[in-house]
Design a protein around this motif. Structure first.
Motif, short mmCIF file in Angstrom:
data_model
loop_
_atom_site.label_atom_id
_atom_site.label_comp_id
_atom_site.label_asym_id
_atom_site.label_seq_id
_atom_site.Cartn_x
_atom_site.Cartn_y
_atom_site.Cartn_z
N GLU A 120 0.84 -1.02 -0.01
CA GLU A 120 -0.08 -0.05 -0.07
C GLU A 120 0.96 1.22 -0.03
O GLU A 120 0.58 2.25 -0.82
CB GLU A 120 -0.96 0.08 1.39
CG GLU A 120 -1.94 -1.18 1.16
CD GLU A 120 -2.90 -0.98 0.18
OE1 GLU A 120 -3.24 0.13 -0.12
OE2 GLU A 120 -3.55 -2.08 -0.38
N ALA A 121 2.05 1.40 0.81
CA ALA A 121 2.85 2.53 0.73
C ALA A 121 3.44 2.79 -0.53
O ALA A 121 3.61 3.64 -0.94
CB ALA A 121 3.88 2.36 1.83
N ALA A 122 3.84 1.61 -1.19
CA ALA A 122 4.57 1.75 -2.27
C ALA A 122 3.51 2.25 -3.39
O ALA A 122 4.04 3.04 -4.23
CB ALA A 122 5.08 0.30 -3.08
N ILE A 123 2.00 1.77 -3.38
CA ILE A 123 1.13 2.30 -4.62
C ILE A 123 1.07 3.98 -4.17
O ILE A 123 1.09 4.43 -5.17
CB ILE A 123 -0.01 1.60 -4.21
CG1 ILE A 123 0.06 0.06 -4.59
CG2 ILE A 123 -1.08 2.46 -4.93
CD1 ILE A 123 -1.12 -0.77 -4.34
N CYS A 124 1.09 4.20 -3.08
CA CYS A 124 0.83 5.83 -2.65
C CYS A 124 2.15 6.53 -3.15
O CYS A 124 1.94 7.57 -3.86
CB CYS A 124 0.66 6.08 -1.13
SG CYS A 124 -0.99 5.32 -0.61
N THR A 125 3.46 5.77 -2.86
CA THR A 125 4.45 6.58 -3.26
C THR A 125 4.67 6.68 -4.97
O THR A 125 4.93 7.89 -5.43
CB THR A 125 5.80 5.71 -2.83
OG1 THR A 125 5.52 5.92 -1.36
CG2 THR A 125 6.95 6.44 -3.22
N LYS A 126 4.23 5.66 -5.51
CA LYS A 126 4.06 5.75 -6.95
C LYS A 126 3.13 6.61 -7.66
O LYS A 126 3.53 7.28 -8.66
CB LYS A 126 3.88 4.17 -7.57
CG LYS A 126 3.81 4.22 -8.94
CD LYS A 126 3.41 2.88 -9.58
CE LYS A 126 3.47 2.58 -11.15
NZ LYS A 126 3.10 1.02 -11.15
N GLN A 127 2.07 6.78 -7.02
CA GLN A 127 0.89 7.71 -7.34
C GLN A 127 1.40 9.17 -7.20
O GLN A 127 1.24 9.78 -7.88
CB GLN A 127 -0.29 7.28 -6.67
CG GLN A 127 -1.21 6.32 -7.11
CD GLN A 127 -2.39 5.89 -6.21
OE1 GLN A 127 -2.37 6.34 -4.97
NE2 GLN A 127 -3.26 4.99 -6.69
N PHE A 128 1.95 9.24 -6.08
CA PHE A 128 2.71 10.65 -5.57
C PHE A 128 3.68 11.04 -6.85
O PHE A 128 3.48 12.13 -7.30
CB PHE A 128 3.37 10.75 -4.42
CG PHE A 128 3.92 12.04 -3.98
CD1 PHE A 128 3.34 13.15 -3.69
CD2 PHE A 128 5.33 11.94 -4.01
CE1 PHE A 128 4.03 14.36 -3.31
CE2 PHE A 128 5.94 13.26 -3.92
CZ PHE A 128 5.16 14.37 -3.61
N TYR A 129 4.77 10.09 -7.10
CA TYR A 129 5.58 10.39 -8.19
C TYR A 129 5.02 10.68 -9.69
O TYR A 129 5.32 11.37 -10.35
CB TYR A 129 6.57 9.56 -8.23
CG TYR A 129 7.48 9.66 -6.87
CD1 TYR A 129 8.38 10.90 -6.65
CD2 TYR A 129 7.81 8.67 -6.19
CE1 TYR A 129 9.15 10.77 -5.47
CE2 TYR A 129 8.56 8.82 -4.92
CZ TYR A 129 9.23 9.82 -4.54
OH TYR A 129 10.01 10.09 -3.51
N LEU A 130 3.80 9.85 -9.92
CA LEU A 130 3.45 10.01 -11.18
C LEU A 130 2.56 11.28 -11.34
O LEU A 130 2.68 12.05 -12.37
CB LEU A 130 2.28 9.07 -11.28
CG LEU A 130 2.82 7.58 -11.86
CD1 LEU A 130 1.90 6.52 -11.85
CD2 LEU A 130 3.65 7.55 -13.06
N GLN A 131 2.17 11.87 -10.35
CA GLN A 131 1.27 13.06 -10.01
C GLN A 131 2.15 14.17 -10.25
O GLN A 131 2.01 15.20 -10.81
CB GLN A 131 0.45 13.29 -8.86
CG GLN A 131 -0.76 12.57 -8.90
CD GLN A 131 -1.62 12.44 -7.71
OE1 GLN A 131 -0.99 12.90 -6.59
NE2 GLN A 131 -2.82 11.66 -7.55
N ALA A 132 3.70 14.13 -9.65
CA ALA A 132 4.22 15.38 -9.64
C ALA A 132 5.15 15.26 -11.11
O ALA A 132 5.30 16.42 -11.58
CB ALA A 132 5.52 14.72 -8.46
#
Length: 162
Positions: A120-132
Motif C-alpha cells: 500500500e505504501a509503495a502504491i501511494c508513493t508511485k501515485q505521488f511521483y506520477l502526479q508530480a
C-alpha cells in the motif's frame, strides 16, 4: 517524522512491532501508535497520525462499529487527507482455529501486516511521483505555449509596424 503509521492496541501491538522489523530491518518510514485506551480515543494518538501519508489500523474486533472505524472518523473530522486502511474482522462469525491461523486469515500476523504496508505504501508513493511528473510536464507545456504566444505577438507587431 514517519510517513506511515500502524495504529493498534492490545496483543496486536506485538505483531505490529514485529512487522516493522520485517520491513527492511526497520528502515522503512513506519511508526507505531499504540492505543493504551480505546474509549475515548486519545486525542494525542489522532494528532500523531494526522502527520502521516498512510495510516494502517489493525484490530481484532469487528470492522463495523469498532475502534478502527471510530479512529478513521476522528481523522477525517480533523482534516486527514492521506490514505487510511482498516484491517479488522468483517461482519461474519469467526470460526474456531488457532490464534496464529486466525491472525494469518485476517491479515493480522506480523508478516501479513508488513506485506500490506509495503504494498500500500509503495502504491501511494508511485501515485505521488506520477502526479508530480504530470504536473512538471504540464508546467513545461505551459512554458512552451507562453513562448509561442510571445513569438506570435512579436510577428503581429512587426507586420503592423507598431
Amino acid at each position: 517524522n514517519a510517513e506511515n503509521a500502524i495504529v493498534t492496541y492490545g496483543r496486536l501491538f506485538f505483531n505490529a512491532a514485529e512487522a516493522i522489523k520485517l520491513l527492511n530491518g526497520g528502515k522503512e518510514n513506519v511508526k507505531i501508535i499504540k492505543l493504551n485506551r480505546i474509549k475515548p480515543i486519545p486525542e494525542k494518538a489522532v494528532e500523531e497520525a494526522l502527520g502521516c501519508k498512510n495510516v494502517f489500523f489493525f484490530e481484532e474486533g469487528m470492522k463495523g462499529g469498532g475502534v478502527g472505524e471510530k479512529f478513521g472518523c476522528e481523522l477525517l473530522l480533523k482534516g486527514f487527507g492521506g490514505k487510511y486502511k482498516l484491517t479488522a474482522v468483517e461482519d461474519e462469525f469467526v470460526s474456531h482455529a488457532s490464534v496464529q491461523s486466525l491472525m494469518e486469515k485476517y491479515s493480522m500476523s506480523a508478516a501479513k501486516m508488513a506485506a500490506m504496508i509495503e504494498k500500500e505504501a509503495a502504491i501511494c508513493t508511485k501515485q505521488f511521483y506520477l502526479q508530480a511528473a504530470k504536473a512538471a510536464e504540464w508546467e513545461k507545456r505551459a512554458e512552451v505555449i507562453k513562448e509561442n504566444m510571445i513569438i506570435i505577438l512579436i510577428h503581429i507587431i512587426m507586420r503592423k509596424g507598431i
